[in-house]
Design a protein around this motif. Sequence first.
Motif, PDB file in Angstrom:
ATOM      1  N   SER A 235     -11.185  29.223 -39.939  1.00  0.00           N
ATOM      2  CA  SER A 235     -12.051  29.221 -39.047  1.00  0.00           C
ATOM      3  C   SER A 235     -12.567  31.575 -39.596  1.00  0.00           C
ATOM      4  CB  SER A 235     -12.314  28.883 -37.792  1.00  0.00           C
ATOM      5  OG  SER A 235     -13.371  29.251 -36.951  1.00  0.00           O
ATOM      6  N   ASN A 687     -21.460  25.160 -40.343  1.00  0.00           N
ATOM      7  CA  ASN A 687     -20.556  24.396 -39.597  1.00  0.00           C
ATOM      8  C   ASN A 687     -20.891  23.587 -38.323  1.00  0.00           C
ATOM      9  OD1 ASN A 687     -18.351  25.318 -37.537  1.00  0.00           O
ATOM     10  ND2 ASN A 687     -19.645  25.527 -36.149  1.00  0.00           N
ATOM     11  N   ASN A 697     -16.428  22.224 -42.354  1.00  0.00           N
ATOM     12  CA  ASN A 697     -16.736  23.693 -41.504  1.00  0.00           C
ATOM     13  C   ASN A 697     -16.126  24.741 -42.136  1.00  0.00           C
ATOM     14  OD1 ASN A 697     -18.145  22.689 -39.740  1.00  0.00           O
ATOM     15  ND2 ASN A 697     -16.242  22.442 -38.538  1.00  0.00           N
TER      16      ASN A 697
END
Length: 731
Positions: A235, A687, A697
């Motif tokens: 992320s 996402n 994601n």
Amino acid sequence: MTQQLLQQLVEMRGIETHFVDAWGNPATIAQESQEKLLNVLGYNTTNETEIQRQISEDIQSVWLSPLNPVQVIRSGELLVVPVRLPIELVNDTHVLVITEESGEVSEFKVIPTDGELSASAHIDDVEFHEYQLTINAELPLGYHTMELRADSDVLASVRLIVAPKACYTPEPVAEGKKVWGLSVQLYCIRSESNWGIGDFSDLRKLVGYAASVGADFIGLNPIHALYPANPNACSPYGPSSRRWLNYLYIDPSVIEGFEHDDVQAILNREDFQQQLAHVRQVEHVDYEGVTRLKLALLRAVFDVYNNKYLKKNTKQNKAFKAFVAEGGTSLDMLAVYDALQSHLQKEGKECWGWPVFPDEYKDYHNPAVEKFKKANLTDVKFYLFMQWIAAEQLEAANQAAQDAGMTIGLYRDLAVGVSEGSAEIWGNKDLYCTDASVGAPPDILGPLGQNWGLPPMDPHKLYQQGYQPIIDLFAANMASSGSLRIDHVMALLRLWWVVKGDDAKDGGYLYYPVDDLLGILALESHRNKSLVIGEDLGTVPDEIRVKLADNGVYSYRVFFFEQAEDGGFFSPSHYPIQSMSTLTTHDMPTLIGFWHCLDLELGKELGLYPTEEILQTLYADRHKNKQAILDTLHGHNSVSGDVGHDVNVTGMTQPLNYGMQVHMAGGSSALLSLQLEDWLQMDKPVNIPGTFNEYPNWRRKLTQNIESIFDNGDIQSLAGQLTQARNNASK
């Protein structure tokens, strides 16, 4: 009495007790949540005696410090300095010595009682007075030092920051030019030459393509450093360090040494080529595969470059050493962390982050870490080298944007925090509260609330550290760009803290020194000539929106959220000029996904909605919203008669998709950002907030190579319409 003391402590530490939620309703922070927040801040709330002792200690620490650790003023303001001294010293003559950033020194003789008495207190039977001294000093913008001296003794010193009144705006934008640009998740880019993930060379190409069709900026996801030894922690909003770059964006082929026989031997191995073909072809970024390939090649290139240049007195070595010296402790910390994590991984030890490192390695400042560094200097140097190369390649893309005449060029994104196991926390644990996480209360995007797994900075410790960590973050993320987007900009005012183990809805707000932070932001904005955009979505108090606007921060306006009370959508011509408008964001569905309710289908599959009733309400609201969108588009003649008027029979088509984008381009916002995914009419989001392993994601790639996107006649026509609409809006 205990309750009164707790409330005193709650107020002293800036914990909010009441707020207005995302739907405009008053909400209360539970008493239990307030106490838990005090606990993670280090307070013992078990009994009245302890609470009273801690309050007394906090009060004493202030009164025993003659000056505050840091003071921020704006250009043109009077310098008013609070001075606290025992009563027997307040009539003595003292000297305030100001040393400007340039080295120029000014001295001012002062007697505290000549100022305005603002407070007094008794500490251990000694009476203290605080006076507000007005100093007649015209100081330039910058970071200065002020000392309070008695004879030759330095009683205290304060960091004095002089900031401009508002953030920087490029002259064309300030004069009314309306610009548009493309936002892209860099890792999503497909190209003919990358290694299964977008890179800085792709970015340089994209800048050229976009500029050629009228774009004035390319907006990026956070490109912060992640984890070479833990590639699936991908992320961009949960990085290891926000000051440094993700080495996966390096293009190995443009580094000197890539053509060396030793490097080419690795590249041309059959198994390497097979893996390279695989990571290029798959639908989602294969972070493990890409990491394995890039680390192998980059290490080989480094070995060649190191032997040729970095072990000798060359201009390359001088440049590298200068970069390392400027990076200081922060850069060293990241390089040592990456080398250590890789070392532990090779030994088969659990190593996702410093909390599971062996005890002797759990803090950057431990002697064992220094010993490891000395024993593994070449490995550490390799990670320093990668940051140097990444910075050079990013700057090359930035220079390409400038050469292409883009008004803004690159705009970068600053994440709201770092993940728990990050190098940033590893090296400054005193600053972060690792028993809590940043998140959000229940809102439209997250009905259950959100917990982002990012330990927050303690605002008091940030203040005690002279705001240096936030100064470094702003400066580092404005480098090699023309604009900075600050994710969850409300963090400058307040953050929703969630205590470990609690549900996100049971958190509470903690306040930050917003005026000081905005002053620093304005100063770094001018130093770096960087326009600032604040992502002000979600539960946003009116006070922060007004404050941001007054400080020259551009608001973030998303079409789908700009609705009137009757459900109709505001015309983009009514948006604030000082804003960046957009149709969707990385946390939202694409236009096709929104129109066909694919996000709601996915949410149901993933269990994001607590009840079927909530889901059906969302479907009903979406249906009404789509009809309202059609009404406003036709009402403004933004789409042709080929687009239906009735939502029941009108699907998402290219004319509707492009019409919505041109509709936005005619608006009053100075900046318009459009998602490259919507140009390609993609349906899957990048996402889904509130998910972790349930959805891939931060992995979904674009459906086309960037080399072919801009050859499409329809896209060229769309870009021309956007440019024309923006030009018309500028008049």
